[in-house]
Design an enzyme around this catalytic site. Structure first.
Site, short mmCIF file in Angstrom:
data_model
loop_
_atom_site.label_atom_id
_atom_site.label_comp_id
_atom_site.label_asym_id
_atom_site.label_seq_id
_atom_site.Cartn_x
_atom_site.Cartn_y
_atom_site.Cartn_z
N ASP A 140 -5.74 -3.24 -2.69
CA ASP A 140 -4.67 -3.02 -1.72
C ASP A 140 -4.01 -4.33 -1.27
O ASP A 140 -4.68 -5.28 -0.87
CB ASP A 140 -5.28 -2.32 -0.51
N SER A 176 0.83 -1.19 0.00
CA SER A 176 0.00 0.00 0.00
C SER A 176 0.88 1.25 0.00
O SER A 176 1.68 1.44 -0.90
CB SER A 176 -0.95 -0.04 1.20
#
Length: 405
Positions: A211, A66
């Protein structure tokens, strides 16, 4: 030297250790590890007497999920001179400049509408600035090996992008910008990302990604797995040593958590429905829980292994579990909050080194362990020693010049 500039790190086969840097996910809280990385890079520049030294010059693998994946790509992406495009200091500045545009402040009613009808943010500025900064750079071009987890929602399985795979399989050799957009696409916050690559025979490979924190918010074990896979596959750049002689030096950086605040409890959460789990107390409890759970399990696993093998000094985890209130938010980008996150990173340097208690799961101060700043300075010296060792060993292997006649 083996096609590298004099500043780049030679392969581990010439040295004693495999060096890994790992950075957690956490949205705008990426300012915390960015601040710590700025300090580490400055120490490497000082002890190496080289103001142009960069973190990618000292680590065999940099891993990130991320926001950590974005930092990873920025640390390893080459410029026109085949040097890292971004110093650690510039990465911190990137967050301060672009954070408010990636996560623009919205009124509460708009946030509720977005939560019910789509992601909270459209991701347009993130996509734009990532493409501007990383251009057409592909994964195989990184200046050191990178490992960036994502999750494919169509296949319901993790997709791990690594430089190792990109060099062997064209379909994994995606643009860094696509990988960064994908690993940052936190569900409910930013939209999923779809893009295509090609297999060697020209057929299309489709990715539908969100993500990487869904699978591995702390990517340290993923990085270790990538290295061990290369060793298992007899990658010539890794040392041909028995398993028990393969040694690692690992720095793992968290983005902070509100664990010590204890803001959730069973009595309260038992009354929540779907909306409560997704939007409560100014945050997203569900994402808080699964990201913290995966991160802690990785730390617990590595702490258990290194303590069992009596080599815990080779693994440094820096994490702050004392965030409170708005500081724990992934997306609050007011000037005040971002300034506070930088201060948290700076203060974390002066806090004592901690290690997870294998019985309670809590981080506890290491007796006579010094501060995180002292540990990083020591680590910087060890990184430089390893780099010099590799150069020396490489030069010893070169054939002697012909005798003068």
């Amino acid at each position: 030297m083996e096609g590298k500039s004099s500043l780049q790190l030679l392969p581990p086969k010439h040295g004693d250790y495999i060096t890994i840097l790992s950075i957690d996910g956490g949205g705008i809280r990426g300012l915390i590890p960015a601040t710590i990385l700025e300090f580490l890079e400055s120490q490497l520049q000082e002890i190496d007497h080289n103001p142009n030294a960069r973190l990618a010059d000292y680590f065999d693998v940099i891993a990130g999920t991320s926001t950590g994946g974005l930092i990873t790509a920025m640390l390893a992406a080459p410029d026109e001179n085949k040097r890292p495009r971004f110093s650690a200091e510039k990465i911190k500045d990137f967050y301060l400049e672009h954070g408010p545009k990636i996560f623009p402040t919205r009124c509460a009613c708009v946030s509720w509408i977005h939560l019910l009808c789509g992601p909270k943010y459209d991701g347009k500025h993130l996509h734009k600035v990532v493409r501007e900064k990383l251009g057409q750079i592909k994964l195989h071009e990184t200046l050191t090996n990178v490992v960036i987890p994502t999750f494919d929602v169509k296949l319901l399985q993790p997709t791990i992008f690594t430089t190792f795979e990109a060099e062997k399989c064209p379909s994994f050799d995606a643009k860094l910008s696509d990988i960064c957009i994908s690993t940052s696409a936190a569900p409910t916050y930013l939209p999923a990302h779809k893009f295509d690559t090609y297999f060697s025979d020209g057929t299309v490979r489709e990715f539908n990604l969100v993500d990487g924190g869904v699978a591995a918010n702390n990517p340290t074990l993923v990085a270790l797995h990538a290295v061990m896979k290369e060793i298992f596959n007899h990658n010539q750049n890794f040392p041909e040593k028995p398993v028990h002689q393969r040694r690692f030096r690992i720095i793992s950086l968290g983005t902070g958590s509100a664990k010590d605040e204890q803001k959730y409890d069973a009595e309260t959460t038992s009354k929540w429905g779907a909306i409560g789990w997704l939007f409560k107390i100014g945050c997203n409890p569900l994402i808080d829980i699964f990201s913290q759970a995966s991160g802690d399990l990785v730390d617990y696993h590595l702490s258990a292994i290194t303590q069992a093998l009596d080599c815990e000094e080779y693994y440094l985890r820096i994490q702050d579990d004392t965030l409170t209130g708005t500081n724990a938010s992934m997306d609050l980008c007011t000037e005040e909050n971002m300034k506070r996150l930088v201060e948290i990173g700076e203060n974390l340097l002066n806090k004592p080194v901690c290690r997870i208690n294998l019985d309670t799961g809590a981080n506890e101060e290491v007796e006579n362990g010094g501060t995180n700043k002292q540990a990083l300075i020591s680590f910087a010296h060890k990184l430089l020693d390893e780099k010099k060792r590799r150069v020396k060993n490489y030069e010893l292997q070169l054939p002697s010049p012909p005798a003068y006649k």
